[in-house]
Design a protein around this motif. Structure first.
Motif: not given
Length: 281
Positions: A48-61
């Protein structure tokens, strides 16, 4: 033709790594809100941290998910909908592939494969469909395998599990025709993930990349179809075997190295870490 996926709510099982993680990234790139679940709580946080680094973190859960436990699965989906709203897409991706002769396979490993690869998919599909049907929309994408249409020595239980996923998904798709809830299959060949560590792949064919499987999943949401095979060339070879006499089809498989790729030709050292996790985690 593509669909506007902005704001769509997508949940992915086995999302910490490999195909699941690549699929999460592909949906995020199209504007969706994405939840990943995985039994490995450390890996899912890192994913999730890796995904959040590429986009708006509010769109990752993210959340810990045991697909073999219906209560865990229900809590995961509850958390997704509490965070993002009604579920639009479920990708049942979690799966394991221990290799070896079936006579050497411990009963606990056999049960574990079936619990994760089959019952996990059925449980997730039922829970998601029950949420989608009242709204008259939704899409369930089940990651099967080319092993769900053919068979390889060293993968007896895995093949059984993927044949089951194919039959289940096709039947569920027909049951829900006209409801607005779609069911689709993705049929990967060899993919360059930990699942195939220590194996050489099919002779004469390249391995797929996780990102290719991810694009196939997204393409099904764009344009719902019953199934897609990746790679197309390997999928065509598998389908062609169905039209051949059994001895000729099996000779074709042997020529591609199928008799040895999951048995004698396995690099046990390269595969050891994955096997340990798949069999015991």
């Amino acid at each position: 033709m593509t669909t506007d996926l902005t704001g769509r709510v997508v949940a992915i099982t086995g999302g910490a790594r490999g195909i699941g993680h690549a699929t999460a990234a592909a949906f995020l790139a199209r504007g969706a809100r994405v939840a990943i679940g995985d039994i490995d709580d450390v890996a899912v946080k890192e994913g999730a941290t890796a995904l959040e680094s590429t986009t708006d973190a509010t769109r990752v859960h993210h959340d810990t998910l045991d697909v073999t436990d219906p209560e865990s699965f229900d809590r995961f989906l509850d958390g997704v909908e509490a965070t993002f709203g009604p579920l639009d897409v479920l990708v049942n991706n979690a799966g394991i592939m221990p290799v070896g002769r079936v006579v050497d396979e411990p009963d606990a490993v056999t049960r574990r494969v079936l619990d994760i690869n089959v019952l996990g998919v059925i449980t997730g599909s039922k829970l998601a469909a029950r949420r989608m049907l009242p709204r008259g929309r939704g899409h369930i994408v089940n990651i099967a395998s080319a092993a769900g249409e053919t068979y390889s020595p060293g993968l007896a239980t895995y093949c059984a599990s993927k044949f089951a996923v194919v039959g289940f998904t096709d039947a569920a798709r027909l049951e829900h025709r006209g409801t607005g809830v779609e069911f689709s299959l993705v049929m990967p060949s060899f993919v360059n993930t930990e699942l195939t560590a220590g194996t050489s792949g099919a002779r004469g064919f390249r391995n797929a990349e996780p990102e290719e499987i991810a694009r196939a999943v997204v393409s099904l949401v764009d344009r719902p179809r019953s199934r897609v095979r990746v790679t197309r060339l390997f999928g065509a070879a598998v389908v062609s075997q169905k039209f051949l006499p059994r001895p000729l089809a099996e000779a074709m498989s042997r020529a591609l190295g199928a008799d040895d790729v999951f048995l004698g030709a396995v690099d046990q050292g390269a595969r050891r870490a994955y096997e340990e996790r798949a069999r015991h985690s």
